[in-house]
Write a protein that holds these residues in place. Structure first.
Motif, PDB file in Angstrom:
ATOM      1  N   ASN A  12       0.827  -1.202   0.000  1.00  0.00           N
ATOM      2  CA  ASN A  12       0.000   0.000   0.000  1.00  0.00           C
ATOM      3  C   ASN A  12       0.863   1.253   0.000  1.00  0.00           C
ATOM      4  O   ASN A  12       0.344   2.357  -0.093  1.00  0.00           O
ATOM      5  CB  ASN A  12      -0.925   0.031   1.219  1.00  0.00           C
ATOM      6  N   ASP A  13       2.168   1.064   0.121  1.00  0.00           N
ATOM      7  CA  ASP A  13       3.129   2.164   0.139  1.00  0.00           C
ATOM      8  C   ASP A  13       4.028   2.019  -1.083  1.00  0.00           C
ATOM      9  O   ASP A  13       4.779   1.049  -1.204  1.00  0.00           O
ATOM     10  CB  ASP A  13       3.949   2.088   1.427  1.00  0.00           C
ATOM     11  N   HIS A  50      -0.789   7.471  -9.914  1.00  0.00           N
ATOM     12  CA  HIS A  50      -1.755   6.475  -9.447  1.00  0.00           C
ATOM     13  C   HIS A  50      -1.580   6.170  -7.959  1.00  0.00           C
ATOM     14  O   HIS A  50      -2.570   5.952  -7.253  1.00  0.00           O
ATOM     15  CB  HIS A  50      -1.614   5.175 -10.242  1.00  0.00           C
ATOM     16  N   ALA A  51      -0.339   6.148  -7.487  1.00  0.00           N
ATOM     17  CA  ALA A  51      -0.078   5.804  -6.086  1.00  0.00           C
ATOM     18  C   ALA A  51      -0.634   6.837  -5.116  1.00  0.00           C
ATOM     19  O   ALA A  51      -0.774   6.550  -3.929  1.00  0.00           O
ATOM     20  CB  ALA A  51       1.415   5.619  -5.861  1.00  0.00           C
ATOM     21  N   HIS A  52      -0.979   8.016  -5.613  1.00  0.00           N
ATOM     22  CA  HIS A  52      -1.573   9.047  -4.761  1.00  0.00           C
ATOM     23  C   HIS A  52      -3.095   9.083  -4.886  1.00  0.00           C
ATOM     24  O   HIS A  52      -3.742   9.924  -4.263  1.00  0.00           O
ATOM     25  CB  HIS A  52      -0.964  10.417  -5.083  1.00  0.00           C
ATOM     26  N   GLU A  53      -3.656   8.180  -5.666  1.00  0.00           N
ATOM     27  CA  GLU A  53      -5.111   8.122  -5.813  1.00  0.00           C
ATOM     28  C   GLU A  53      -5.706   7.226  -4.725  1.00  0.00           C
ATOM     29  O   GLU A  53      -5.017   6.401  -4.129  1.00  0.00           O
ATOM     30  CB  GLU A  53      -5.472   7.603  -7.209  1.00  0.00           C
ATOM     31  N   GLY A  55      -7.216   4.444  -2.601  1.00  0.00           N
ATOM     32  CA  GLY A  55      -7.218   2.985  -2.611  1.00  0.00           C
ATOM     33  C   GLY A  55      -6.102   2.329  -3.398  1.00  0.00           C
ATOM     34  O   GLY A  55      -6.225   1.166  -3.773  1.00  0.00           O
ATOM     35  N   TRP A  56      -4.980   3.033  -3.647  1.00  0.00           N
ATOM     36  CA  TRP A  56      -3.894   2.409  -4.409  1.00  0.00           C
ATOM     37  C   TRP A  56      -3.337   1.211  -3.660  1.00  0.00           C
ATOM     38  O   TRP A  56      -3.130   1.252  -2.450  1.00  0.00           O
ATOM     39  CB  TRP A  56      -2.767   3.407  -4.671  1.00  0.00           C
ATOM     40  N   ALA A  67      11.400 -10.229  -8.359  1.00  0.00           N
ATOM     41  CA  ALA A  67      10.056  -9.814  -8.769  1.00  0.00           C
ATOM     42  C   ALA A  67       9.818 -10.276 -10.199  1.00  0.00           C
ATOM     43  O   ALA A  67      10.603  -9.981 -11.094  1.00  0.00           O
ATOM     44  CB  ALA A  67       9.903  -8.306  -8.668  1.00  0.00           C
ATOM     45  N   VAL A  68       8.735 -11.044 -10.393  1.00  0.00           N
ATOM     46  CA  VAL A  68       8.456 -11.620 -11.720  1.00  0.00           C
ATOM     47  C   VAL A  68       7.157 -11.118 -12.331  1.00  0.00           C
ATOM     48  O   VAL A  68       6.905 -11.331 -13.511  1.00  0.00           O
ATOM     49  CB  VAL A  68       8.448 -13.164 -11.661  1.00  0.00           C
ATOM     50  N   GLY A  69       6.326 -10.451 -11.540  1.00  0.00           N
ATOM     51  CA  GLY A  69       5.070  -9.941 -12.059  1.00  0.00           C
ATOM     52  C   GLY A  69       4.402  -9.020 -11.058  1.00  0.00           C
ATOM     53  O   GLY A  69       4.768  -9.005  -9.880  1.00  0.00           O
ATOM     54  N   TYR A  70       3.432  -8.265 -11.543  1.00  0.00           N
ATOM     55  CA  TYR A  70       2.749  -7.300 -10.683  1.00  0.00           C
ATOM     56  C   TYR A  70       1.367  -6.987 -11.225  1.00  0.00           C
ATOM     57  O   TYR A  70       1.068  -7.204 -12.400  1.00  0.00           O
ATOM     58  CB  TYR A  70       3.553  -6.000 -10.589  1.00  0.00           C
ATOM     59  N   ALA A  71       0.564  -6.442 -10.351  1.00  0.00           N
ATOM     60  CA  ALA A  71      -0.702  -5.809 -10.710  1.00  0.00           C
ATOM     61  C   ALA A  71      -0.945  -4.730  -9.669  1.00  0.00           C
ATOM     62  O   ALA A  71      -0.581  -4.897  -8.505  1.00  0.00           O
ATOM     63  CB  ALA A  71      -1.854  -6.805 -10.723  1.00  0.00           C
ATOM     64  N   TYR A  72      -1.534  -3.615 -10.093  1.00  0.00           N
ATOM     65  CA  TYR A  72      -1.916  -2.616  -9.102  1.00  0.00           C
ATOM     66  C   TYR A  72      -3.232  -1.978  -9.499  1.00  0.00           C
ATOM     67  O   TYR A  72      -3.649  -2.026 -10.652  1.00  0.00           O
ATOM     68  CB  TYR A  72      -0.807  -1.596  -8.831  1.00  0.00           C
TER      69      TYR A  72
END
Length: 182
Positions: A12-13, A50-53, A55-56, A67-72
């Motif tokens: 979340n950070d 986006h990170a400041h919107e 519910g990020w 790290a092999v993958g992500y979603a946010y």
């Protein structure tokens, strides 16, 4: 490689995940980095915004510490520009249903086809409270295979938009956050 071997971590950070997100993005989007909208710098700017919107949140998948993958995602407000950029008018009340937007998802090539993307996506959705999830997809990505993958995950197309002048026209897709077993 198996998707079951991937360790999933929730963030979340942004400060704790930013570099890993950028590194995976650069690898995943390598063939497109010459295009203005896909440049690493453009992604970093979007990520920071986006990170400041509201519910990020991000989920990163790790294999042996890499790290092999992500979603946010973010929570959408009723007047969010996500909704206002749609090509076609939305039905009355459509934007008032609690909805999360999956803003980015990507998996490094060696982990594609292993179920890693689905595990990361599902973990992201599992931690949320919104009723629906929405995302945008380039209908040309993978010659349509990416959109087909999202359809297999329960998403349906409902509109389209072009988020920025440098962006291709994207298909907007939506699904319930949790799917009921059939």
């Amino acid at each position: 490689m198996s998707a079951g071997d991937i360790e999933l971590r929730r963030f979340n950070d942004l400060a704790q995940a930013r570099q890993a997100l950028i590194d995976v993005y650069a690898d995943v989007r390598a063939p497109l980095l010459h295009l203005p909208n896909y440049r690493v710098e453009a992604f970093a700017e979007r990520l920071d915004r986006h990170a400041h919107e509201v519910g990020w949140e991000a989920v990163l998948g790790y294999d042996n510490g890499k790290a092999v993958g992500y979603a946010y995602s973010n929570t959408l407000t009723a007047d969010d520009r996500w909704w206002t950029r749609m090509t076609e008018p939305l039905p009355e009340g459509y934007t008032t249903v609690p909805t999360m937007a999956v803003k980015e998802i990507g998996v490094r090539t060696p982990w594609r086809g292993t179920g890693a993307a689905r595990r990361i996506h599902d973990e992201l959705l599992a931690g949320r409270t919104e009723e629906r999830a929405t995302l945008l997809v380039n209908p040309l990505a993978g010659d349509g295979k990416v959109q087909g993958l999202y359809e297999a995950w329960g998403y349906t197309a409902f509109n389209s938009q072009q988020p920025s002048p440098g962006s291709p026209k994207l298909v907007a897709m939506i699904r319930p956050r949790t799917l009921r077993a059939v």
